[in-house]
Design an enzyme around this catalytic site. Structure first.
Site, PDB file in Angstrom:
ATOM      1  N   ASP A   1      53.454  11.017  99.643  1.00  0.00           N
ATOM      2  CA  ASP A   1      52.907  12.028 100.557  1.00  0.00           C
ATOM      3  C   ASP A   1      51.417  12.241 100.318  1.00  0.00           C
ATOM      4  O   ASP A   1      50.664  12.525 101.248  1.00  0.00           O
ATOM      5  CB  ASP A   1      53.638  13.366 100.352  1.00  0.00           C
ATOM      6  CG  ASP A   1      55.092  13.275 100.767  1.00  0.00           C
ATOM      7  OD1 ASP A   1      55.370  12.675 101.814  1.00  0.00           O
ATOM      8  OD2 ASP A   1      55.957  13.779 100.019  1.00  0.00           O
TER       9      ASP A   1
ATOM     10  N   ASP B   1      49.857  35.873  91.480  1.00  0.00           N
ATOM     11  CA  ASP B   1      49.124  34.650  91.107  1.00  0.00           C
ATOM     12  C   ASP B   1      48.335  34.082  92.279  1.00  0.00           C
ATOM     13  O   ASP B   1      47.432  33.276  92.076  1.00  0.00           O
ATOM     14  CB  ASP B   1      50.098  33.587  90.594  1.00  0.00           C
ATOM     15  CG  ASP B   1      50.464  33.833  89.143  1.00  0.00           C
ATOM     16  OD1 ASP B   1      49.953  34.808  88.569  1.00  0.00           O
ATOM     17  OD2 ASP B   1      51.260  33.061  88.585  1.00  0.00           O
TER      18      ASP B   1
END
Ligand code: NAD
Ligand code: ATP
Length: 529
Positions: free
Chosen positions: A293, A402
């Site tokens: 990918d 995060d």
């Protein structure tokens, strides 16, 4: 007694005790009156202190209270003015961004018209079929269908320097109807004739690409440092040239690899300067990727505008966007070159950073296009990220955690999935809004519609900066006051399907993720009676 009225301290905006006074000022005055009328209290006060001192104390406290109230009101007014100024500034930037994009889109049909006249003049070529609905889809498709003349813009350019006048292969796209490909174009999705709202053709049907003229120019991207990829690329380039008579373009690194194999590969074309990559689209009919990918992402990132159709061969461990098996490359490419082929039209996001420093001059940093996602994270700092998110200027939420992933639906099986986002069929238009480890129990991922513009801003009071990365690459720092603006790009990436879009998607999540794999329960046991 006097402690009832004492305003011990206030915060920077004049809040705190001032609020209690502001919220109930009448009580404060009536208490003062009753106090003054109380003979006993006066006597006590006379015993304890002189009358002068007592009234001074009250006056001082009263004026302190008034000063605090005034400060609080001033703080509120200033805050409001600041917020209004900031909103106006963002509106201005948003409008500029919008008008810039609209200008870009407006130029498209003009260029297309100019191309078309030139093409008609040169070669009376058939016009491409243009879907009739939604402007953005129309432009997107016009752009990916554009016929262009292969002429060297710069005579000394190594890209295609041995090309004579050539025409880019033309193709048309058609939308399948109930699973069958036909020549229908996209129609208006919603009709409201006679006041009845009905939906007709949907936007996400299987799309079929039919070549109107044969592809002549193929560009191959390969995963670096892989022996198996290198071996295959040697074989494939030779086959494309000798068996199919195609012009082959590769990256400079790959050309060097091929030449080290044999000098007979000097027919292969490449470029020397990265700037020439921007000239690729008008010259290339088809892109082939050999890798995982990541190689598809790499290939897509080379095209800052329209992208030729991509045929992705799987030579990695996973492969959600790489349905073709390298062992059968000849059969696959025969079929693709002949057409028609099913494609998945993968949306991309266009992102740009607005720096607070550049507040007064519309900036500037290059637009980035992502096929998977743009991520805003905390980088190496141990502080929580603090990200204010807006959708078309409406406040969405503040991400404390995060970070945040803004993903395409193609990217829904990548980082967004790992952060708890939903898997979405790649042709569903939308923007996934997926938090990374949010420090809140109630934060769930969102999917926003494809027409919105999302803005993520690091507030001025943030304890730390944030970091942006584009398809996992090109990290950039966002300082307090900086913002990332992200919307759907008008240049999708079309990838060839092995079977068709939905079948390929389901196969990729079954094979790649073992999605919902469970041993089938045996019938040997209690049953519903
Ligand atoms: N925690 C995570 O899952 C995580 C963390 C960082 C980056 N990523 C992903 O890696 C991508 C970059 O890929 P790369 O190959 O350049 O880096 P890489 O070589 O580190 O590979 C990352 C993995 O993500 C997979 N991947 C990439 N795109 C995918 C997609 N659309 N659907 C499913 N899986 C996909 C790749 O196949 C590969 O296995 C980023 O766009 C991001 O989505 C994932
Ligand atoms: N032509 C290229 N030039 C430079 N870097 C590339 C190129 N093609 C791929 N890469 C980079 O190489 C890395 C690995 O590529 P890719 O994901 O295709 O292979 P892989 O990691 O073996 O596949 P998988 O993740 O499925 O195991 C990615 O970070 C990608 O960006």
């Amino acid at each position: 007694m006097s402690s009832n009225y004492k305003l011990n301290h206030t915060d920077s905006l004049g809040n705190g005790d001032a609020n209690s006074l502001r919220s109930n000022p009448e009580n404060a005055f009536s208490d003062l009156n009753s106090l003054a009328q109380s003979e006993k209290a006066v006597e006590e006060l006379l015993i304890q202190q002189t009358p002068m001192q007592a009234s001074d104390d009250h006056l001082i406290e009263f004026s302190e209270a008034l000063r605090t109230v005034a400060k609080a009101l001033r703080g509120c007014a200033e805050g409001k003015a600041l917020a209004q100024a900031e909103a106006a500034e963002w509106k201005r930037r948003y409008e500029l961004e919008r008008s810039k994009n609209l200008d870009l889109l407006r130029q498209a049909p003009l260029n297309e018209e100019a191309n078309s006249m030139e093409m008609d003049h040169i070669a009376k070529s058939p016009r491409l079929h243009v879907p009739e609905n939604g402007k953005s889809a129309r432009y997107a498709l016009e752009r990916i269908c554009a016929h262009e003349v292969l002429q060297d813009c710069e005579p000394n350019s190594p890209i295609g320097s041995n090309n004579k006048l050539k025409r880019k292969a033309s193709f048309k796209l058609s939308w399948g109807c109930k699973g069958q490909a036909n020549d229908q174009h996209k129609k208006d999705i919603v009709s409201f004739e006679s006041g009845n709202i009905t939906t007709a053709d949907r936007s996400s049907k299987q799309i079929s690409l039919t070549w109107e003229t044969s592809p002549q120019n193929v560009l191959i991207f390969t995963k670096p440092k892989s022996t198996s990829v290198q071996v295959l690329s040697v074989e494939m380039v030779r086959w494309l040239r000798e068996q199919k008579g195609l012009n082959v373009y590769v990256e400079p690194r790959v050309k060097a690899e091929l030449l080290s194999e044999s000098s007979s590969f000097d027919f292969v074309q490449t470029w020397e300067d990265d700037k020439e990559i921007s000239l690729l689209h008008p010259k290339v009919d088809l892109v082939i990727t050999l890798g995982g990918d990541g190689t598809v992402l790499w290939a897509a990132s080379m095209f800052k505008g329209p992208v030729p159709p991509i045929v992705p061969f799987s030579m990695g461990s996973l492969g959600f966007m790489t349905p073709f098996h390298s062992e059968q490359y000849r059969e696959c490419l025969e079929a693709v070159l002949k057409g028609p082929l099913s494609i998945t039209l993968r949306h991309r996001l266009q992102c740009h950073i607005i720096r607070d420093k550049a507040r007064h001059d519309y900036e500037t940093e290059e637009n980035m296009l992502v096929l998977n996602e743009v991520t805003i994270d905390r980088g190496i700092t141990s502080f929580l990220t603090n990200l204010e998110c807006y959708c078309d200027n409406s406040f969405v939420t503040c991400v404390q955690g995060d970070g945040l992933i803004l993903s395409t639906t193609s990217g829904s099986t990548a980082y967004s999935l790992a952060a708890g986002g939903s898997m979405v069929h790649p042709q569903v238009p939308g923007i996934l809004f997926t938090p990374i480890c949010p420090h809140s129990l109630s934060f769930r991922p969102l999917i926003l519609p494809d027409h919105v513009t999302v803005r993520v801003q690091v507030p001025f009071n943030s304890r730390s900066s944030a970091w942006v990365s584009f398809d996992g690459k090109g990290r950039k720092q966002l300082e307090a006051g900086d913002a990332l603006v992200c919307s759907m790009a008008p240049w999708p990436v079309s990838t060839a399907c092995q079977v068709e879009s939905t079948n390929d998607f389901l196969r990729s999540i079954h094979d790649g993720l073992h999605w919902n794999l469970r041993k089938t329960q045996s019938s040997d046991g209690p049953r519903e009676t």
